[in-house]
Each structure stands twice: as C-alpha cells, then as structure tokens.
Design a protein around this motif. Structure first.
Motif, mmCIF file in Angstrom:
data_model
loop_
_atom_site.group_PDB
_atom_site.id
_atom_site.type_symbol
_atom_site.label_atom_id
_atom_site.label_comp_id
_atom_site.label_asym_id
_atom_site.label_seq_id
_atom_site.Cartn_x
_atom_site.Cartn_y
_atom_site.Cartn_z
ATOM 1 N N LEU A 186 0.816 -1.212 0.000
ATOM 2 C CA LEU A 186 0.000 0.000 0.000
ATOM 3 C C LEU A 186 0.851 1.264 0.000
ATOM 4 N N ALA A 187 2.055 1.175 0.514
ATOM 5 C CA ALA A 187 2.951 2.339 0.565
ATOM 6 C C ALA A 187 4.390 1.827 0.534
ATOM 7 N N LYS A 188 4.809 1.363 -0.631
ATOM 8 C CA LYS A 188 6.067 0.639 -0.770
ATOM 9 C C LYS A 188 7.286 1.440 -0.349
ATOM 10 N N THR A 189 7.254 2.747 -0.552
ATOM 11 C CA THR A 189 8.441 3.567 -0.262
ATOM 12 C C THR A 189 8.423 4.184 1.131
ATOM 13 N N LEU A 190 7.405 3.892 1.920
ATOM 14 C CA LEU A 190 7.286 4.514 3.243
ATOM 15 C C LEU A 190 8.267 3.896 4.229
ATOM 16 N N ASP A 191 8.977 4.749 4.952
ATOM 17 C CA ASP A 191 9.867 4.315 6.027
ATOM 18 C C ASP A 191 9.040 4.279 7.313
ATOM 19 N N VAL A 192 8.473 3.128 7.619
ATOM 20 C CA VAL A 192 7.577 3.007 8.766
ATOM 21 C C VAL A 192 8.290 3.335 10.074
ATOM 22 N N SER A 193 9.536 2.895 10.212
ATOM 23 C CA SER A 193 10.275 3.163 11.453
ATOM 24 C C SER A 193 10.476 4.662 11.654
ATOM 25 N N ALA A 194 10.652 5.414 10.568
ATOM 26 C CA ALA A 194 10.813 6.869 10.674
ATOM 27 C C ALA A 194 9.502 7.509 11.141
ATOM 28 N N ILE A 195 8.388 6.980 10.650
ATOM 29 C CA ILE A 195 7.076 7.491 11.071
ATOM 30 C C ILE A 195 6.861 7.215 12.560
ATOM 31 N N GLU A 196 7.206 6.010 12.988
ATOM 32 C CA GLU A 196 7.042 5.664 14.398
ATOM 33 C C GLU A 196 7.938 6.523 15.281
ATOM 34 N N SER A 197 9.112 6.870 14.793
ATOM 35 C CA SER A 197 10.015 7.753 15.549
ATOM 36 C C SER A 197 9.404 9.141 15.707
ATOM 37 N N LYS A 198 8.749 9.615 14.662
ATOM 38 C CA LYS A 198 8.087 10.929 14.743
ATOM 39 C C LYS A 198 6.974 10.911 15.793
ATOM 40 N N LEU A 199 6.246 9.795 15.858
ATOM 41 C CA LEU A 199 5.175 9.687 16.846
ATOM 42 C C LEU A 199 5.735 9.646 18.267
ATOM 43 N N VAL A 200 6.898 9.026 18.434
ATOM 44 C CA VAL A 200 7.553 9.012 19.748
ATOM 45 C C VAL A 200 7.936 10.436 20.155
ATOM 46 N N GLN A 201 8.340 11.244 19.188
ATOM 47 C CA GLN A 201 8.744 12.629 19.460
ATOM 48 C C GLN A 201 7.621 13.453 20.081
ATOM 49 N N ILE A 202 6.376 13.104 19.773
ATOM 50 C CA ILE A 202 5.248 13.890 20.294
ATOM 51 C C ILE A 202 4.427 13.107 21.316
ATOM 52 N N SER A 203 4.978 12.038 21.839
ATOM 53 C CA SER A 203 4.223 11.196 22.780
ATOM 54 C C SER A 203 3.844 11.955 24.057
ATOM 55 N N THR A 204 4.756 12.789 24.554
ATOM 56 C CA THR A 204 4.469 13.566 25.769
ATOM 57 C C THR A 204 3.352 14.568 25.513
ATOM 58 N N GLU A 205 3.437 15.264 24.362
ATOM 59 C CA GLU A 205 2.409 16.248 24.015
ATOM 60 C C GLU A 205 1.053 15.579 23.781
ATOM 61 N N LEU A 206 1.075 14.407 23.145
ATOM 62 C CA LEU A 206 -0.180 13.697 22.902
ATOM 63 C C LEU A 206 -0.836 13.257 24.212
ATOM 64 N N LYS A 207 -0.021 12.826 25.165
ATOM 65 C CA LYS A 207 -0.587 12.436 26.457
ATOM 66 C C LYS A 207 -1.233 13.631 27.145
ATOM 67 N N ALA A 208 -0.574 14.795 27.067
ATOM 68 C CA ALA A 208 -1.123 16.004 27.685
ATOM 69 C C ALA A 208 -2.450 16.391 27.023
ATOM 70 N N ILE A 209 -2.505 16.288 25.699
ATOM 71 C CA ILE A 209 -3.740 16.614 24.975
ATOM 72 C C ILE A 209 -4.837 15.620 25.328
#
Length: 220
Positions: free
Chosen positions: A95-118
């Motif tokens: 469905l998304a052959k060129t997507l770097d899934v691990s990079a996407i997951e890293s971005k989500l980790v970057q905002i995990s604290t903010e997401l919890k606050a929201i």
C-alpha cells in the motif's frame, strides 16, 4: 500503481486516509479560528462586548480541536487514526512501498508527551470533567507541534501511496487521453498556515467597524 493490490483493500485504505486528513485539517481549522478571534486588542475588546457569544465559541473550538487530535491518534482499531493507517501498511506493505515506517514511528515518539497532555485535556475537560481537581488546559505550543508532525506523517503516507507521476518529456497528441496518474499533483500537502484573509478575519473586522471605539489607539 496499485494494479497488483486487492482493489477492495486499496479502496478501504484510501477512504481511511481521506477521513484521517479531515480530522487533522479540522483540528488545525479550529486552532486557527480560536487564535484569530483574540489576535489583536480590538478583537479582544469586541469579544468582551459580545462575550456571551465569543466566550462559548472559543471554548467550543478548543474542545473540538482537542477531540479531533485525539481521534487522529487513537490506538483503537475502529478509529481513522495514524495508527490504523500504519497497521494496514505493516500488514500490506504494497500500500505504501516507499514509506519508512520506522521513521514514522520515531516521529510519533517525538510527540508522545504532548499527545498524552492533549489526551488528558480530552479525558478531564473536553470529553469528561474531573470533579476531584482543576481540569488541565490545553497548551497551544504542544498542539502546534503535534499538528506539524501529524501533517508531515500524513504527507509521507499519502506520497508513498500515490507516488509522484513519471516525468513526461513529450506532449500528448490533442484529444489523446492522458493517464490519470500523470495528471495527479505530485505532492499533497496539508497547509497549516492560513493563506490570505479568512472568514474569521472578515467577521471580526465587520464587528470592529460597527464598534469603532474598540480600535487600538497610538501607543497600544
């Protein structure tokens, strides 16, 4: 091209992607309106005159933007969230052959604290009410950071699913049907910054003109 992928799966993925985009865009729109209403001394004074309307209007926009962000980042499988999209991509990488899934997951980790606050704001103020202590208020900078990352992730997923069309070095004959993949824009970007005047600005300016005494004086 998706010729080698189950068309029902592609249809399901694209519908999910579209609904996910709606929630991110809606959250950003609510944030923009909320900020624009109080963006000058004159607008603040107008809001004080019509406070029975604008107090509740701003309060509603905050609640909606918080809820929209929570929907777009929910871990439940029945929600149109980024995690639902990633789950489908992990099970069906085509469905998304060129997507770097691990990079996407890293971005989500970057905002995990903010997401919890929201999410705490959603659970204790916007969607429910904490009777034991003062419910938390949303942090605007946290929300802005989250929306920037979510828009980047959405764009990455979209462009991995819909890769840029091939470069065409020759003109198609007049009347010749151009393949759809060659007419689609190569990039899809969610615009977080408003371009030009907005409806909020138009309405606030009308109210300021109707109440000229609210205009800023020199030195304010």
């Amino acid at each position: 091209r998706m010729d080698d992928v189950d068309p029902d799966l592609v249809d399901k993925f694209r519908k999910l992607l579209k609904v996910h985009e709606y929630h991110i865009s809606a959250a950003n729109t609510h944030l923009n309106i909320w900020q624009e209403i109080y963006s000058s001394t004159a607008r603040f004074r107008v809001c004080s005159i019509y406070r029975d309307f604008f107090y509740w209007t701003r309060d509603a926009h905050v609640d909606r933007l918080v809820i929209k962000i929570c929907v777009s980042t929910d871990h439940k499988d029945d929600q149109p969230s980024v995690y639902k999209l990633l789950g489908l991509i992990k099970r069906h990488p085509e469905l998304a052959k060129t997507l770097d899934v691990s990079a996407i997951e890293s971005k989500l980790v970057q905002i995990s604290t903010e997401l919890k606050a929201i999410r705490d704001v959603r659970d204790q103020r916007s969607g429910h009410w904490d009777m034991e202590k003062e419910p938390p208020l949303p942090n605007v900078e946290d929300i802005k950071k989250v929306l920037v990352i979510l828009s980047e992730i959405y764009n990455d997923i979209y462009n991995a699913h819909y890769p840029p069309p091939p470069k065409v070095d020759f003109p198609f004959p007049q009347g010749f049907p151009i393949p759809q993949e060659m007419t689609r824009p190569p990039r899809h970007i969610i615009l977080l910054d408003r371009q030009g005047k907005t409806h909020t600005e138009y309405v606030m300016n009308l109210l300021i003109e109707a109440n000229p005494h609210v205009k800023e004086t020199k030195g304010e």
